[in-house]
Write a protein that holds these residues in place. Structure first.
Motif, short mmCIF file in Angstrom:
data_model
loop_
_atom_site.label_atom_id
_atom_site.label_comp_id
_atom_site.label_asym_id
_atom_site.label_seq_id
_atom_site.Cartn_x
_atom_site.Cartn_y
_atom_site.Cartn_z
N GLY A 5 0.83 -1.19 0.00
CA GLY A 5 0.00 0.00 0.00
C GLY A 5 0.87 1.24 0.00
O GLY A 5 2.11 1.15 -0.16
N PRO A 6 0.28 2.42 0.19
CA PRO A 6 1.09 3.66 0.18
C PRO A 6 2.25 3.64 1.17
O PRO A 6 3.36 4.06 0.83
CB PRO A 6 0.06 4.74 0.52
N ALA A 7 2.02 3.14 2.39
CA ALA A 7 3.10 3.16 3.39
C ALA A 7 4.23 2.22 3.00
O ALA A 7 5.41 2.57 3.10
CB ALA A 7 2.55 2.79 4.77
N GLY A 8 3.91 1.00 2.57
CA GLY A 8 4.94 0.04 2.21
C GLY A 8 5.75 0.47 0.99
O GLY A 8 6.98 0.36 0.97
N LEU A 9 5.06 0.97 -0.04
CA LEU A 9 5.76 1.44 -1.23
C LEU A 9 6.64 2.64 -0.92
O LEU A 9 7.78 2.74 -1.39
CB LEU A 9 4.74 1.79 -2.32
N ALA A 10 6.10 3.58 -0.13
CA ALA A 10 6.88 4.77 0.23
C ALA A 10 8.10 4.39 1.05
O ALA A 10 9.19 4.95 0.86
CB ALA A 10 6.01 5.76 0.99
N LEU A 11 7.95 3.46 1.98
CA LEU A 11 9.09 3.04 2.80
C LEU A 11 10.18 2.41 1.93
O LEU A 11 11.37 2.68 2.11
CB LEU A 11 8.64 2.07 3.88
N SER A 12 9.79 1.57 0.98
CA SER A 12 10.76 0.95 0.10
C SER A 12 11.53 2.00 -0.70
O SER A 12 12.77 1.96 -0.79
CB SER A 12 10.06 -0.02 -0.86
N LEU A 13 10.82 2.98 -1.27
CA LEU A 13 11.48 4.03 -2.04
C LEU A 13 12.34 4.93 -1.16
O LEU A 13 13.43 5.36 -1.56
CB LEU A 13 10.43 4.86 -2.78
N ALA A 14 11.85 5.22 0.05
CA ALA A 14 12.64 6.05 0.96
C ALA A 14 13.93 5.36 1.36
O ALA A 14 15.00 5.98 1.44
CB ALA A 14 11.80 6.40 2.19
N LEU A 15 13.88 4.05 1.61
CA LEU A 15 15.09 3.32 1.96
C LEU A 15 16.05 3.27 0.78
O LEU A 15 17.28 3.32 0.95
CB LEU A 15 14.73 1.90 2.42
N ALA A 16 15.51 3.17 -0.43
CA ALA A 16 16.38 3.18 -1.61
C ALA A 16 17.15 4.50 -1.71
O ALA A 16 18.32 4.51 -2.10
CB ALA A 16 15.56 2.95 -2.87
N ARG A 17 16.52 5.63 -1.37
CA ARG A 17 17.21 6.92 -1.37
C ARG A 17 18.35 6.93 -0.36
O ARG A 17 19.31 7.69 -0.49
CB ARG A 17 16.23 8.05 -1.08
#
Length: 545
Positions: free
Chosen positions: A10-22
């Motif tokens: 969902g939004p939280a899981g996808l955002a966390l994955s992208l934030a960790l990639a940064r």
């Protein structure tokens, strides 16, 4: 490098994955569904200034085209306008968009990210953890995995995944939370709304409408309308308690009566795009961390009554957790830093839930305090609208003034004028390479930000002012910090005098304001922000020599 395992896309899981990639941390996202969200115009989200900026950093600014920036909020009671609020620099405009537009943009960004892998059709069955990492065992319900982070082991239909940490972003019925045996107390069906998305021309020019006790029959006691692109609107009707069944015929009658009431008394031409019933639950997980396993988003909290942000808070969870996990993963902080994630984020959500629980009985007429509210219409309007507007305990951006990661001030009240603990103001800054960017553009990376307020630097070439005044000393102090840090310069910052030094966390919260360069306090504050030790708070509290 082992990935962080994220359960739920969902939004939280996808955002966390992208934030960790940064932050240069690989992730694998285990998604029980087998495809993107269904297109639903009656399922929308409202993103505040900070969460919209976070989503834009992660997904790119293009996703905002799928939404509408609200121009204001108008409160009505029967036929009378009670208040009108216009969004501007002092009251930033939120973004209203369908949830499928947000998740689609995040998924597309994830597909382009080499450090992230999305695995659809994967159901979590078991979690094991020890001092070295986490093992997740899953079963497969179909779908194919994208390329990216290291793959699992296991036979057909099953898989075993290994990671340094696991984060449950798997929604209200979270399997992760249940496997951890974490309680999820709260209240069920705090509010129920009939929802319709329509395409229609209404006379509100991008405003959100909060209408209490409309004078026409068939609309109930409260109606909310928010605009979407293409003359679309999402309309919510508060349903009475008791689980009233909403038939298609009854919903169409509500639509027709409401549209007629807001125009000239005759139902205008409209297209019914989508319908549904939205039930608001209020729940808060007892714990958000169990060793190397954490919770975020709807797996950790449910809220939404009186306009309190829901998806917003899930995105803030991701922004708060990502940099802390990254510092731990890169060896710049120990595991105890992760305790501050629960302490900070759970406190914010708990405060919103308390505010909503205190306001609901007053607004719904079931509290003996109701007659005591001064100027009842105005008092009720403020309670009713604060969450929608983004102010007060129901809607204001979170602050972490009393966090264990906020260095103690040198004296009481120090830093209050610049908002220590609050989200930073998005001012123009000059980076070390001489480029001029917005402050928010530098957030979301592992480095702390050290910002010098230096009036006049904008009119001089960087090679001149980098060797003048306090800059050489400050640059040396920043380079000597035990954690990664980036030095920025700004002409001005609200409430800050010339030569003020600001320390900013990677998630955008202001941690410290110093009057001039004090290497020892800056170093101690950086250690405190990264959870190094409690002694750093005491060192940072000593007055400058």
């Amino acid at each position: 490098m082992e990935p962080v395992i994220i359960v739920g896309a969902g939004p939280a899981g996808l955002a966390l994955s992208l934030a960790l990639a940064r932050h240069e941390v690989p992730t694998v996202v285990l998604d029980q569904s087998t495809g993107p969200d269904e297109e639903r115009w009656a399922r929308t989200v409202v993103l505040r200034e900070d969460t919209a900026a976070l989503a834009a950093r992660l997904a790119g600014t293009g996703f905002t085209r799928g939404g509408t920036r609200l121009t204001g909020v108008r409160s009505l009671r029967r036929r009378q306008e009670v208040a009108a609020h216009t969004f501007d620099e002092a009251l930033p405009a939120p973004l209203h968009l369908p949830q499928h537009a947000l998740t689609r943009a995040l998924r597309e960004a994830l597909d382009r990210e080499p450090l992230a892998r999305l695995v659809p059709g994967t159901r979590l069955e078991e979690i094991e953890q020890d001092g070295n990492g986490v093992t997740a065992r899953t079963s497969t319900s179909g779908g194919s995995a994208s390329t990216g982070a290291p793959g699992p082991s296991g036979g057909a239909g099953t898989a075993t995944w290994h990671g340094s940490h696991l984060v449950g972003c798997d929604g209200p019925r979270s399997t992760v939370r249940k496997l951890l045996d974490i309680r999820f107390p709260g209240r069920t069906a705090v509010e129920r709304h009939a929802v319709a998305a329509v395409r229609c021309t209404l006379p509100f020019a991008g405003e959100e409408i909060l209408h209490r006790n409309p004078p026409w029959r068939g609309s109930g006691t409260e109606v909310t309308a928010r605009p979407l692109p293409g003359d679309r609107w999402r309309i919510d009707w508060l349903l009475p308690p008791g689980g009233e069944l909403v038939t298609p015929e009854a919903l169409v009658a509500r639509v027709r009566a409401t549209l007629a009431g807001w125009t000239d008394g005759t139902t205008p031409p409209y297209e019914l795009l989508d319908t549904g019933v939205h039930t608001v639950h209020h729940r808060l997980a007892r714990r958000w961390r169990a060793g190397r396993v954490l919770l975020a988003g709807d797996a950790a909290h449910l809220l939404g009554a009186l306009g309190t942000p829901a998806v917003d808070e899930g995105l803030r969870d991701a922004g708060n957790l990502a940099w802390k996990l990254a510092l731990v993963r890169h060896g710049h902080a120990g595991q105890p830093l992760l305790d501050s994630y629960q302490e900070e984020r759970r406190a914010v959500v708990a405060s919103r839930l308390r505010a909503a629980d205190q306001s609901l009985p007053i607004l719904r007429g079931a509290s003996p305090l109701r007659p005591l509210l001064p100027g009842s219409a105005r008092g009720h309007e403020a309670l009713y609208s604060d969450g929608h507007i983004g102010r007060g305990p129901l809607g204001a951006p979170p602050a972490h003034l009393h966090s264990p990661l906020t260095p103690a001030p040198a004296h009481p009240g120090a830093g209050a004028e610049v908002g220590v603990g609050d989200l930073v103001t998005d001012v123009p800054v000059t980076a070390e390479d001489g480029s001029t960017v917005r402050l928010r553009d530098r957030l979301g990376r592992t480095a702390l930000l050290v910002l010098l307020v230096a009036p006049g630097t904008g009119v001089w070439d960087r090679r001149h002012w980098m060797t003048a005044g306090v800059m050489p000393r400050l640059a040396e102090a920043v380079a000597a910090l035990p954690q990664p840090a980036e030095l920025l310069v700004t002409e001005t910052y609200p409430g800050a005098a010339a030569h003020t030094v600001l320390l900013v966390r990677p998630d955008g919260h202001l941690a410290l304001a110093l009057s001039g360069v004090d290497e020892s306090r800056l170093r101690a504050a950086a250690r405190t922000v990264c959870g190094a030790d409690t002694g750093a708070r005491e060192e940072a509290a000593r007055p400058a020599r």
